[in-house]
Design an enzyme around this catalytic site. Structure first.
Site, PDB file in Angstrom:
ATOM      1  N   CYS A 275     -32.691  37.662 100.636  1.00  0.00           N
ATOM      2  CA  CYS A 275     -33.791  36.624 100.762  1.00  0.00           C
ATOM      3  C   CYS A 275     -34.724  36.484  99.299  1.00  0.00           C
ATOM      4  O   CYS A 275     -34.804  35.240  99.121  1.00  0.00           O
ATOM      5  CB  CYS A 275     -34.621  37.306 101.568  1.00  0.00           C
ATOM      6  SG  CYS A 275     -33.924  37.517 103.183  1.00  0.00           S
TER       7      CYS A 275
HETATM    8  C1  UGA Z   1     -37.606  40.554 102.790  1.00  0.00           C
HETATM    9  C2  UGA Z   1     -38.839  40.662 103.367  1.00  0.00           C
HETATM   10  O1  UGA Z   1     -39.576  41.770 103.064  1.00  0.00           O
HETATM   11  C3  UGA Z   1     -38.983  40.383 104.731  1.00  0.00           C
HETATM   12  O2  UGA Z   1     -40.590  40.226 105.117  1.00  0.00           O
HETATM   13  C4  UGA Z   1     -38.273  38.923 105.084  1.00  0.00           C
HETATM   14  O3  UGA Z   1     -38.548  38.575 106.400  1.00  0.00           O
HETATM   15  C5  UGA Z   1     -36.868  39.023 104.514  1.00  0.00           C
HETATM   16  O4  UGA Z   1     -36.730  39.366 103.138  1.00  0.00           O
HETATM   17  C6  UGA Z   1     -36.315  37.586 104.755  1.00  0.00           C
HETATM   18  O5  UGA Z   1     -36.911  36.666 104.435  1.00  0.00           O
HETATM   19  O6  UGA Z   1     -35.516  37.560 105.840  1.00  0.00           O
HETATM   20  P1  UGA Z   1     -35.305  42.266 103.099  1.00  0.00           P
HETATM   21  O7  UGA Z   1     -34.739  41.439 102.207  1.00  0.00           O
HETATM   22  O8  UGA Z   1     -34.907  42.794 104.127  1.00  0.00           O
HETATM   23  O9  UGA Z   1     -36.894  41.708 103.486  1.00  0.00           O
HETATM   24  O10 UGA Z   1     -35.879  43.792 102.218  1.00  0.00           O
HETATM   25  P2  UGA Z   1     -36.865  44.678 101.510  1.00  0.00           P
HETATM   26  O11 UGA Z   1     -37.405  45.584 102.446  1.00  0.00           O
HETATM   27  O12 UGA Z   1     -37.984  43.338 101.592  1.00  0.00           O
HETATM   28  O13 UGA Z   1     -36.557  44.869 100.136  1.00  0.00           O
HETATM   29  C7  UGA Z   1     -36.119  43.676  98.942  1.00  0.00           C
HETATM   30  C8  UGA Z   1     -35.812  44.376  98.044  1.00  0.00           C
HETATM   31  O14 UGA Z   1     -36.896  44.812  97.155  1.00  0.00           O
HETATM   32  C9  UGA Z   1     -34.837  45.734  97.985  1.00  0.00           C
HETATM   33  O15 UGA Z   1     -33.810  45.579  97.170  1.00  0.00           O
HETATM   34  C10 UGA Z   1     -35.670  46.568  98.073  1.00  0.00           C
HETATM   35  O16 UGA Z   1     -35.018  48.020  97.509  1.00  0.00           O
HETATM   36  C11 UGA Z   1     -36.871  46.345  96.944  1.00  0.00           C
HETATM   37  N1  UGA Z   1     -38.109  46.827  96.804  1.00  0.00           N
HETATM   38  C12 UGA Z   1     -38.980  46.715  98.020  1.00  0.00           C
HETATM   39  C13 UGA Z   1     -38.553  47.525  95.742  1.00  0.00           C
HETATM   40  O17 UGA Z   1     -37.908  47.734  94.879  1.00  0.00           O
HETATM   41  N2  UGA Z   1     -39.565  48.119  95.594  1.00  0.00           N
HETATM   42  C14 UGA Z   1     -40.468  48.169  96.735  1.00  0.00           C
HETATM   43  O18 UGA Z   1     -41.653  48.569  96.471  1.00  0.00           O
HETATM   44  C15 UGA Z   1     -40.151  47.261  97.839  1.00  0.00           C
END
Ligand code: UGA
Length: 448
Positions: A275
């Protein structure tokens, strides 16, 4: 058996579609899952989730058993339900814009299926689409193929989804808001009533907007979250050059300011997943076509791309030249609790390592190895478990924050590795406990 009034159909059995369908069915709402992929439909009919997501399998099983969830590749079945969610994919094109082919086809086929229907039907665009898609693309296609006027006996809403992989079911059952974008009151009220049936007295705040606002809310949300991650990675990279500084303590402090908050400020190897990168590219492209270049969002993406180089720099700092060095990569998934490796930072790091002279890369992930095998060349070895990956290694990089990796202690690394160089790209470990190793972590300054 026809699903009947009050039932729901969902076109597109990907993450969002499947979790939405399973969740509706779990609340006793008859749901029909629709997809063109016959294999996927067959799996759902057997109550098996065609992708890994905690809780989804058991929820599907129950729903299918109770016949609250059925699955078909026949889109005309949607006409026997009262509302249809469009949750088909909107993949990226080369220039970052999104490909609307699937949503256009689904809208056209759905319109045709609804053309003979007498009673009211609501169509809800849940796929992530750039502002204007619901009104300017879906609306005319639906109107033409159904020969109906949108807003009379055919309603239309934009209703973005905010669930996260790994916690998708919980996010669907407990969202922090519902955003409904509609042009007319009947469409908005019909969808609100459906959510009232779903959530009962726990209905979250419902925000009513225009379809374009709802569509942009989704991009604003993902762009902001991605920017938070790139922001903290920027601070981490500064911290990394200052002796005695730790980015995690910075977050502990700044996170207490309610204007900042502690969430989504975990420094790491950069964001991945299907995403953030895709949505950032789409909104940048959309905005540039409007004549505005969103510098901040470009910087968010640039910082993320650069973060993989920062991880490789840490590896080289500990290990020296990589020729003939065995590098263990623990974790391939873009985050824990998923087998998804789309846009994963691990892939960027591995690709950078492979450009260097002569390292031997051995990778392990509890779930993502089958997906990784399809993408990575044969020059990457895959281990059976984390301990075998570490055997004889000269450096280990922790790329995904899997709980099982947390259980590895300093003594395990010391016993298994040839040279105990550990790069904690996810900040899984307390550096104090790993002083007996050559330890480096994202956002930790050099020790004096
Ligand atoms: C993301 C959004 O968080 C959701 O709200 C949204 O609905 C979704 O995209 C979408 O558009 O369908 P997602 O891609 O499942 O969700 O994963 P996240 O938990 O957001 O993590 C994204 C990336 O950021 C991961 O690689 C995670 O490790 C990284 N991340 C996240 C960090 O490096 N640090 C953080 O503090 C948080």
């Amino acid at each position: 058996m026809k699903p009947g009034p009050g039932s729901v159909s969902v076109i597109g059995m990907g993450y969002v579609g499947l979790c939405t369908s399973a969740a509706f069915a779990s609340k006793g709402i008859k749901t029909v899952g629709i997809d063109i992929d016959e294999k996927r439909i067959e799996q759902i009919r057997q109550g098996r989730a065609p992708l890994y997501e905690p809780q989804l399998d058991s929820m599907l099983k129950k729903a299918v058993k109770k016949r609250l969830l059925t699955a078909t590749n026949d889109i005309s079945q949607a006409a026997y339900t009262s509302s249809t969610f469009l949750t088909v994919g909107t993949p990226s094109r080369k220039d970052g814009s999104i490909d609307l082919t699937s949503i256009e086809r689904a809208a056209e086929e759905l319109g045709t299926a609804l053309s003979e229907k007498q009673s009211y039907h609501l169509v809800i665009v849940k796929s992530t689409v750039i502002p204007g898609t619901t009104n300017r693309i879906v609306n005319p296609i639906l109107a033409k193929s159904s020969s109906k006027t949108i807003g009379t006996n055919l309603g239309l809403c934009a209703n973005p989804e905010f669930l996260k992989e790994g916690t998708a079911i919980n996010d669907t059952l407990h969202p922090d808001k519902i955003v409904i974008g509609a042009n007319d009151k009947k469409s908005a009220n019909t969808l609100k009533q459906l959510y009232m049936r779903f959530y009962g007295k726990n209905l979250p705040t419902v925000i009513l907007t225009s379809p374009e606002t709802a569509e942009l809310v989704k991009y604003a949300s993902n762009a902001f979250l991605a920017t938070k991650v790139s922001f903290i990675n920027t601070i981490a990279n500064i911290a990394q050059s200052i002796p005695g500084v730790d980015v995690n303590q910075i977050v502990e402090a700044i996170g207490r300011d309610p204007r900042i908050g502690p969430l989504f400020l975990k420094a790491g190897p950069g964001y991945g997943g299907s995403c953030f990168h895709k949505d950032l590219q789409a909104i940048i492209n959309f905005s540039e076509n409007l004549g505005y270049s969103p510098l901040l969002l470009r910087a968010t993406e640039g910082t993320n791309e650069q973060q993989a180089e920062k991880v490789v720099e840490l590896v080289e700092k500990l290990t020296g030249p990589l020729e003939q060095k065995r590098i263990a990569v623990l974790g391939l998934a873009f985050k824990k609790d998923t087998d998804d490796i789309r846009e994963a930072a691990s892939l960027r790091v591995i690709n950078l390592l492979m450009k260097k002279k002569g390292p031997i890369i051995v990778a392990y992930d509890p779930l993502a190895v089958p997906n990784a095998r399809r993408l990575l060349t044969e020059s990457v070895e895959f281990a059976q478990d984390e301990r075998s990956a570490l055997k004889g290694a000269d450096c280990c990089i922790v790329m995904t924050e899997w709980n099982q990796f947390k259980k590895l202690r300093a003594k395990d690394y010391l016993a298994l590795m040839r040279t105990p160089n550990l790069v904690d790209a996810r900040r899984l470990y307390d550096p104090k406990e790993y002083e007996s190793l050559n330890f480096a972590g994202v956002g930790i300054g050099p020790q004096e």
